[in-house]
Write an enzyme that holds these catalytic residues in place. Structure first.
Site, PDB file in Angstrom:
ATOM      1  CB  CYS A  47      -1.056  -0.029   1.383  1.00 13.43           C
ATOM      2  SG  CYS A  47      -1.545  -1.538   1.555  1.00 13.43           S
ATOM      3  CE  LYS A  50      -1.499   1.458  -3.767  1.00 11.01           C
ATOM      4  NZ  LYS A  50      -2.313   0.094  -3.510  1.00 11.01           N
ATOM      5  CE1 TYR A 176      -8.348  -3.368  -3.860  1.00 12.62           C
ATOM      6  CE2 TYR A 176      -9.090  -5.671  -4.192  1.00 12.62           C
ATOM      7  CZ  TYR A 176      -9.373  -4.470  -3.561  1.00 12.62           C
ATOM      8  OH  TYR A 176     -10.307  -4.310  -2.592  1.00 12.62           O
ATOM      9  CD  GLU A 180      -3.920  -0.433  -6.288  1.00 17.47           C
ATOM     10  OE1 GLU A 180      -2.970  -1.016  -5.917  1.00 17.47           O
ATOM     11  OE2 GLU A 180      -4.930  -0.180  -5.534  1.00 17.47           O
ATOM     12  CG  HIS A 436     -21.804  23.893  -5.925  1.00 18.90           C
ATOM     13  ND1 HIS A 436     -21.859  22.993  -6.904  1.00 18.90           N
ATOM     14  CD2 HIS A 436     -21.509  25.207  -6.362  1.00 18.90           C
ATOM     15  CE1 HIS A 436     -21.919  23.906  -7.890  1.00 18.90           C
ATOM     16  NE2 HIS A 436     -21.718  25.206  -7.771  1.00 18.90           N
ATOM     17  CD  GLU A 441     -21.813  19.857  -6.274  1.00 15.27           C
ATOM     18  OE1 GLU A 441     -22.863  20.474  -5.964  1.00 15.27           O
ATOM     19  OE2 GLU A 441     -20.701  20.477  -6.767  1.00 15.27           O
TER      20      GLU A 441
HETATM   21  P1  NDP Z   1      -6.244 -10.324  -7.170  1.00 16.45           P
HETATM   22  O1  NDP Z   1      -7.005 -11.607  -6.385  1.00 16.45           O
HETATM   23  O2  NDP Z   1      -7.007  -9.014  -6.890  1.00 16.45           O
HETATM   24  O3  NDP Z   1      -6.334 -10.584  -8.534  1.00 16.45           O
HETATM   25  C1  NDP Z   1      -5.616 -11.728  -9.199  1.00 16.45           C
HETATM   26  C2  NDP Z   1      -5.836 -11.658 -10.690  1.00 16.45           C
HETATM   27  O4  NDP Z   1      -4.867 -12.552 -11.286  1.00 16.45           O
HETATM   28  C3  NDP Z   1      -6.930 -11.950 -11.014  1.00 16.45           C
HETATM   29  O5  NDP Z   1      -7.624 -11.034 -12.146  1.00 16.45           O
HETATM   30  C4  NDP Z   1      -6.928 -13.545 -11.590  1.00 16.45           C
HETATM   31  O6  NDP Z   1      -8.094 -13.901 -12.376  1.00 16.45           O
HETATM   32  C5  NDP Z   1      -5.594 -13.349 -12.055  1.00 16.45           C
HETATM   33  N1  NDP Z   1      -4.918 -14.890 -12.008  1.00 16.45           N
HETATM   34  C6  NDP Z   1      -4.828 -15.629 -10.816  1.00 16.45           C
HETATM   35  N2  NDP Z   1      -4.410 -16.915 -11.081  1.00 16.45           N
HETATM   36  C7  NDP Z   1      -3.906 -16.682 -12.401  1.00 16.45           C
HETATM   37  C8  NDP Z   1      -3.344 -17.670 -13.285  1.00 16.45           C
HETATM   38  N3  NDP Z   1      -2.820 -18.487 -12.861  1.00 16.45           N
HETATM   39  N4  NDP Z   1      -3.030 -17.162 -14.693  1.00 16.45           N
HETATM   40  C9  NDP Z   1      -3.374 -15.826 -15.080  1.00 16.45           C
HETATM   41  N5  NDP Z   1      -4.233 -14.936 -14.165  1.00 16.45           N
HETATM   42  C10 NDP Z   1      -4.329 -15.536 -12.836  1.00 16.45           C
HETATM   43  O7  NDP Z   1      -4.762 -10.552  -6.600  1.00 16.45           O
HETATM   44  P2  NDP Z   1      -3.716  -9.386  -6.584  1.00 16.45           P
HETATM   45  O8  NDP Z   1      -2.342  -9.995  -6.756  1.00 16.45           O
HETATM   46  O9  NDP Z   1      -4.182  -8.140  -7.770  1.00 16.45           O
HETATM   47  O10 NDP Z   1      -3.969  -8.641  -5.169  1.00 16.45           O
HETATM   48  C11 NDP Z   1      -3.821  -9.546  -3.947  1.00 16.45           C
HETATM   49  C12 NDP Z   1      -4.834  -8.712  -2.970  1.00 16.45           C
HETATM   50  O11 NDP Z   1      -4.096  -7.772  -2.485  1.00 16.45           O
HETATM   51  C13 NDP Z   1      -6.053  -8.008  -3.455  1.00 16.45           C
HETATM   52  O12 NDP Z   1      -7.147  -9.083  -3.683  1.00 16.45           O
HETATM   53  C14 NDP Z   1      -6.398  -7.148  -2.312  1.00 16.45           C
HETATM   54  O13 NDP Z   1      -6.983  -7.943  -1.550  1.00 16.45           O
HETATM   55  C15 NDP Z   1      -5.056  -6.877  -1.934  1.00 16.45           C
HETATM   56  N6  NDP Z   1      -4.705  -5.596  -2.673  1.00 16.45           N
HETATM   57  C16 NDP Z   1      -5.357  -4.464  -2.117  1.00 16.45           C
HETATM   58  C17 NDP Z   1      -4.975  -2.986  -2.856  1.00 16.45           C
HETATM   59  C18 NDP Z   1      -6.032  -2.011  -2.359  1.00 16.45           C
HETATM   60  O14 NDP Z   1      -6.764  -2.069  -1.393  1.00 16.45           O
HETATM   61  N7  NDP Z   1      -6.051  -0.888  -3.124  1.00 16.45           N
HETATM   62  C19 NDP Z   1      -4.119  -2.863  -3.792  1.00 16.45           C
HETATM   63  C20 NDP Z   1      -3.188  -4.125  -3.890  1.00 16.45           C
HETATM   64  C21 NDP Z   1      -3.512  -5.092  -3.519  1.00 16.45           C
HETATM   65  P3  NDP Z   1      -9.373 -14.174 -12.217  1.00 16.45           P
HETATM   66  O15 NDP Z   1     -10.155 -12.719 -12.006  1.00 16.45           O
HETATM   67  O16 NDP Z   1      -9.915 -14.990 -13.534  1.00 16.45           O
HETATM   68  O17 NDP Z   1      -9.463 -14.868 -10.932  1.00 16.45           O
END
Ligand code: NDP
Length: 453
Positions: A47, A50, A176, A180, A436, A441
């Site tokens: 976080c 980032k 996420y 991002e 405003h 708003e």
């Molecule tokens: P996420 O779970 O958000 O996303 C993982 C992504 O990777 C999904 O799109 C998923 O696809 C894809 N995926 C998973 N396995 C494979 C694979 N084998 N091959 C290809 N694509 C794949 O994980 P992140 O790594 O982005 O983030 C981890 C966690 O960290 C988040 O869930 C969140 O809780 C936290 N986080 C929070 C943030 C914030 O609050 N702003 C910022 C960054 C992270 P599919 O959708 O098809 O499953």
């Protein structure tokens, strides 16, 4: 005989630090064990850095926007080294703050890897620590699929310390982190392609928000490829990478970043020998009191597979301390978790998506939407637009969800989360006097139903 601790915490991330220092503040004898960095993922490779990179990336956009206001800048140099190193200095400062806030209430810090030998014994730095309770708060670790050439890619830990800034990047994933970082890297000047195996990024969020952010990101020049995956990554002779896609085509880039989720960090803790039960995804199985199937062994934070968000781990830490050392025996409440995704523009969201609301309340949902060009962009050259949405249950007028794509949405959503927690109705929103001129708003001036279900 050696001293007996009230609590041994393994892992000094958000959840572990909070649990350790708040327990110690009640007078408990606490030790925390950490073999990597103080503050865990959030502070070191999540976080905080980032958000610093996000600011840098946004600033670059602001410089472009400034011209419409008569402020001319030259953007002839971006020093990745300056950004990276200033970020690292700030993180070092935070690391020592974490040490101080642990030491102030008397938490002992051991810098080593902890291994559980028995429900009352943890081995760390050659010492066998005897304790009444063990708390595992070791977080998560980036996961990359095992495809040929995966070693030529980086993950979300590596991206914070790149030796040089890439000209071209492929980001794999649609969650996420992928969304991002596609924005951050693109905003900083890298030609960026996001490759996602599904049909629309950010699965689990409101569909209209997902479509809207896709359009905004695409409008900023990010190439979003969906329904496609990388089946191999090759290292080219010139040091660049080549992604071979599952339709046979290839795409070359200086850098390939995998953001395909995170897995619970449970290796080497001795959990298997102890017989600690794990969930299917490898996270630790716990009850409402964070207790594993083994007496005296507890776990919280990303390692238990609940939403991997810092504020969740912090709150779990507070609940755990109350349960173990306080008088307030409350349970963790996972409803109405507000969250922000630092895409560009960012997303802020709390409560039910339109789809989930309709599923839970068939024939009883009204949707209010507002889509507009922010005042600032009437002067800048930016094509960026904002979108807001309220999901309302018609029968009792209750606002079930609030969603926004647009500048400041991450800030706006925090206060809206209070309103939703208090059970605000659409009438409460309507009777709230607007501020405003703001974007916020719009949330109190959406008078007409956009559609009903
Ligand atoms: P996420 O779970 O958000 O996303 C993982 C992504 O990777 C999904 O799109 C998923 O696809 C894809 N995926 C998973 N396995 C494979 C694979 N084998 N091959 C290809 N694509 C794949 O994980 P992140 O790594 O982005 O983030 C981890 C966690 O960290 C988040 O869930 C969140 O809780 C936290 N986080 C929070 C943030 C914030 O609050 N702003 C910022 C960054 C992270 P599919 O959708 O098809 O499953």
């Amino acid at each position: 005989m050696s001293e007996i601790y009230d609590l041994v915490v393994i892992g000094a991330g958000s959840g572990g630090v909070r649990a350790a220092r708040m327990s110690a503040a009640t007078g408990a004898k606490v030790v925390i064990i950490e073999n990597r960095y103080m503050g865990g993922t959030c502070v070191n490779v999540g976080c905080v850095p980032k958000k610093l990179f996000f600011y840098a990336s946004e600033l670059r956009n602001h410089l472009h926007d400034a011209e419409g206001f008569g402020l001319f800048n030259t953007l002839d140099r971006f020093s990745w080294e300056t950004l990276r190193d200033n970020k690292s200095n700030e993180i070092k400062r935070l690391n020592s703050i974490y040490e101080n806030i642990l030491e102030a209430p008397g938490v002992e810090i051991i810098r080593a890897k902890g291994r559980i030998l028995a429900p009352d014994t943890v081995l760390a730095d050659g010492r066998e620590l005897k304790t009444k309770r063990i708390l595992v708060a070791t977080g998560g670790w980036p996961f990359k699929p095992n495809i040929p050439g995966i070693e030529h890619t980086i993950d979300s830990n590596d991206v914070f310390s790149l030796p040089e800034f890439p000209q071209t990047v492929v980001v794999v994933g649609g969650g996420y982190i992928a969304s991002e970082f596609a924005g951050i890297l693109s905003g900083l000047g890298a030609k960026t392609t996001l490759i996602y195996r599904g049909d629309l990024i950010l699965r689990g969020f409101d569909n209209e928000i997902r479509q809207y952010i896709t359009k905004q990101m695409t409008g900023k020049g990010i190439n979003i490829m969906t329904d496609i995956d990388v089946k191999e990554v090759r290292l080219l002779e010139d040091g660049r990478r080549q992604c071979v896609l599952d339709n046979g085509s290839t795409i070359d880039a200086d850098l390939v970043m995998y953001a395909t989720g995170r897995k619970a960090n449970t290796e080497g803790l001795g959990l298997e020998d102890l017989g600690v039960e794990l969930n299917k995804d490898g996270s630790i199985h716990v009850d409402a009191c964070f207790k594993t199937n083994i007496n005296n062994v507890y776990a919280l934070g990303d390692v238990i597979g609940t939403p991997a968000l810092t504020p969740i781990a912090l709150e779990q830490g507070m609940v755990f301390v109350d349960q173990q050392f306080g008088e307030d025996q409350r349970d963790m409440d996972y409803s109405l978790i507000p969250t922000a995704i630092f895409t560009q523009p960012p997303i802020g969201t709390v409560g039910l998506s339109e789809e989930d609301a309709v599923k839970e309340n068939p024939n009883d949902v009204d949707i209010y939407c507002s889509e507009f060009r922010p005042l600032k962009h009437t002067m800048s050259q930016s094509k960026e637009r904002s979108f807001m949405k309220l999901v309302v249950r018609r029968s009792d007028n209750r606002v079930l969800g609030a969603h926004m794509v647009g500048d400041h949405s991450s800030e706006i959503i925090q206060t809206l989360a209070i309103a939703l927690r208090l059970g605000a109705t659409k009438t409460d929103f309507d009777r709230t006097i607007a501020v405003h001129p703001t974007a916020a708003e719009e949330f109190v001036t959406m008078r007409n139903v956009s559609r009903s279900h």
